[in-house]
Scaffold this motif. Structure first.
Motif, short mmCIF file in Angstrom:
data_model
loop_
_atom_site.label_atom_id
_atom_site.label_comp_id
_atom_site.label_asym_id
_atom_site.label_seq_id
_atom_site.Cartn_x
_atom_site.Cartn_y
_atom_site.Cartn_z
N ARG A 266 0.73 -1.12 0.04
CA ARG A 266 0.00 -0.19 -0.10
C ARG A 266 0.95 1.27 0.04
NH1 ARG A 266 -3.58 -3.20 3.59
NH2 ARG A 266 -5.49 -3.63 2.38
N ASP A 267 2.06 1.17 0.54
CA ASP A 267 2.77 2.25 0.78
C ASP A 267 3.63 2.79 -0.78
OD1 ASP A 267 2.37 2.73 3.26
OD2 ASP A 267 4.15 2.14 4.19
N PHE A 268 3.81 1.28 -1.30
CA PHE A 268 4.27 1.86 -2.59
C PHE A 268 3.15 2.35 -3.58
CE2 PHE A 268 7.59 -1.75 -1.70
CZ PHE A 268 8.70 -0.99 -1.96
N LYS A 269 2.12 2.02 -3.29
CA LYS A 269 1.17 2.24 -4.27
C LYS A 269 0.87 3.67 -3.90
CE LYS A 269 -3.79 1.02 -5.50
NZ LYS A 269 -5.04 0.34 -5.14
N SER A 270 0.79 4.21 -2.73
CA SER A 270 0.45 5.51 -2.29
C SER A 270 1.58 6.43 -2.51
CB SER A 270 0.11 5.83 -0.93
OG SER A 270 1.13 5.45 0.08
N GLY A 271 2.93 5.95 -2.71
CA GLY A 271 4.03 6.69 -2.76
C GLY A 271 4.76 7.02 -1.55
N ALA A 272 4.25 6.53 -0.40
CA ALA A 272 4.73 6.79 1.05
C ALA A 272 5.98 5.88 0.97
CB ALA A 272 3.89 6.11 2.14
N ARG A 273 6.25 5.17 0.28
CA ARG A 273 7.56 4.25 0.11
C ARG A 273 7.79 4.29 -1.36
NH1 ARG A 273 9.33 -1.96 1.83
NH2 ARG A 273 11.58 -1.62 1.11
N LYS A 274 9.18 4.72 -1.88
CA LYS A 274 9.36 5.05 -3.34
C LYS A 274 10.23 4.03 -3.79
CE LYS A 274 8.77 9.99 -2.11
NZ LYS A 274 7.22 9.79 -2.64
N ASP A 275 9.85 3.33 -4.98
CA ASP A 275 10.76 2.43 -5.74
C ASP A 275 10.03 2.36 -7.11
OD1 ASP A 275 10.88 -0.54 -6.99
OD2 ASP A 275 12.91 0.10 -5.91
N PRO A 276 10.46 2.76 -8.04
CA PRO A 276 9.84 2.84 -9.42
C PRO A 276 9.23 1.91 -9.98
CG PRO A 276 12.03 4.19 -9.78
CD PRO A 276 11.89 3.29 -8.18
N ALA B 245 5.08 0.95 -9.77
CA ALA B 245 4.31 0.39 -10.93
C ALA B 245 3.63 -0.90 -10.98
CB ALA B 245 5.34 0.40 -12.25
N GLN B 246 4.31 -1.72 -9.99
CA GLN B 246 3.57 -3.21 -9.86
C GLN B 246 2.21 -2.93 -8.95
OE1 GLN B 246 4.31 -5.97 -11.28
NE2 GLN B 246 5.68 -5.09 -12.32
N ALA B 247 2.36 -2.17 -7.87
CA ALA B 247 1.44 -1.78 -6.85
C ALA B 247 0.26 -1.18 -7.46
CB ALA B 247 2.01 -1.19 -5.46
N ALA B 248 0.39 -0.11 -8.49
CA ALA B 248 -0.61 0.67 -8.97
C ALA B 248 -1.98 0.21 -9.05
CB ALA B 248 0.13 1.49 -9.94
N PRO B 249 -2.05 -0.91 -9.80
CA PRO B 249 -3.08 -1.59 -10.22
C PRO B 249 -3.94 -2.44 -9.29
CG PRO B 249 -1.66 -2.84 -11.38
CD PRO B 249 -0.77 -1.73 -10.33
N ARG C 287 14.04 6.54 2.78
CA ARG C 287 12.82 5.85 3.05
C ARG C 287 12.44 6.30 4.47
NH1 ARG C 287 12.38 -0.87 4.22
NH2 ARG C 287 10.34 -0.83 4.92
N THR C 288 11.00 6.76 4.48
CA THR C 288 10.47 7.26 5.93
C THR C 288 9.06 6.46 6.20
OG1 THR C 288 9.25 8.85 4.22
CG2 THR C 288 11.49 9.68 5.29
N ASN C 289 8.80 5.42 5.72
CA ASN C 289 7.54 4.97 5.90
C ASN C 289 7.34 4.01 7.15
OD1 ASN C 289 8.92 2.63 4.73
ND2 ASN C 289 6.93 1.59 4.21
N ASP C 290 8.42 4.32 8.11
CA ASP C 290 8.58 3.22 9.38
C ASP C 290 7.46 4.23 10.19
OD1 ASP C 290 10.26 5.57 9.01
OD2 ASP C 290 11.22 5.04 10.87
N THR C 291 6.80 3.41 11.22
CA THR C 291 5.93 3.94 12.24
C THR C 291 6.67 5.01 13.31
OG1 THR C 291 4.84 1.81 12.27
CG2 THR C 291 4.51 3.53 13.94
N SER C 292 6.18 6.30 13.08
CA SER C 292 6.75 7.20 14.06
C SER C 292 8.20 7.46 13.96
CB SER C 292 6.40 6.88 15.56
OG SER C 292 5.05 6.79 15.70
N GLN C 293 8.73 7.19 12.75
CA GLN C 293 10.08 7.28 12.41
C GLN C 293 11.06 6.74 13.52
OE1 GLN C 293 7.86 10.40 11.99
NE2 GLN C 293 8.03 9.43 10.04
N MET C 294 10.70 5.41 13.79
CA MET C 294 11.26 4.66 14.67
C MET C 294 12.69 4.22 14.13
SD MET C 294 8.42 2.49 16.60
CE MET C 294 9.59 1.47 17.61
N MET C 295 12.70 3.56 13.18
CA MET C 295 13.79 3.10 12.50
C MET C 295 14.74 4.42 12.23
SD MET C 295 13.94 0.18 12.36
CE MET C 295 15.47 -0.12 11.27
N GLN C 296 14.32 5.35 11.50
CA GLN C 296 15.13 6.48 11.36
C GLN C 296 15.99 7.08 12.45
OE1 GLN C 296 13.49 9.62 8.64
NE2 GLN C 296 11.41 8.38 8.73
N GLY C 297 15.40 7.10 13.62
CA GLY C 297 15.89 7.39 14.84
C GLY C 297 17.02 6.45 15.30
#
Length: 202
Positions: free
Chosen positions: A66-76, A80-84, A170-180
């Protein structure tokens, strides 16, 4: 009163997630043809740049698609695979791949000791948290919290994922836990823990 509100909020979140359409693994198998080229017919990718999906928690797989589909996680390619895909398609694919058995790997001998130390105890000197606090001692993850299973994942993929969190690619981790957590890790530490995870057998 505040504790009660927090408890109710958490219960509502879990109730909402449980109300989503249940996935059908057999239907997912039939829909997985496009996924096989990268992730393998059973979710065990042969190219270490692409993640193994076999045995991963279904809700985690669903969230990533869902994140790939919405753009919350990015990978070209994945966008494209998730969109449909419809919600039921996503649920079915997640059910199929989660029902498969993940193949396990081995850790590089020169990185395993440091990797294990980081995974199990973190680095108190720099404030790096232990990976197992969220992902479990055996790397099985925590499906209720939607923390992914890690055991046996390709080191190359894991290393890239961690560096992407660190750079905020990549920023689709919950509350930026992984980024921290990753913000305080060196390249050597990331490589070591990725190798340890690859060889972590439940």
């Amino acid at each position: 009163m505040n504790k009660w509100l927090v408890t109710v909020s958490i219960a509502l979140v879990f109730a909402a997630s449980g109300a989503q359409s249940a996935g059908d693994a057999e239907a997912g198998k039939g829909k997985s043809t496009a996924c096989m080229a990268c992730h393998g017919p059973d979710g065990n990718s042969l190219n270490a740049q692409w993640p193994k999906l076999a045995g991963q928690h279904p809700k985690y797989i669903e969230k990533q698609i869902r994140d790939f589909k919405s753009g919350a996680r990015k990978d070209p390619l994945m966008t494209a695979q998730a969109a449909p895909l419809a919600d039921q398609d996503i649920a079915d694919l997640a059910a199929y791949f989660s029902s498969q058995k993940k193949t396990m790997g081995t850790a590089a001998a020169d990185k395993a000791e440091l990797g294990e130390s980081l995974y199990r105890a973190g680095n108190a000197g720099t404030g790096v948290s232990a990976c197992m606090a969220c992902h479990g001692p055996s790397g099985a993850g925590n499906p209720d919290a939607n923390f992914p299973a890690l055991a046996g994942q390709h080191a190359i993929y894991t290393e890239k994922a961690l560096k992407d969190f660190r750079s905020a690619a990549r920023t689709n981790d919950t509350s930026q836990m992984m980024q921290g957590v990753i913000a305080r890790m060196t390249d050597a530490e990331i490589a070591a823990v990725a190798q340890y995870i690859q060889g972590l057998n439940k």
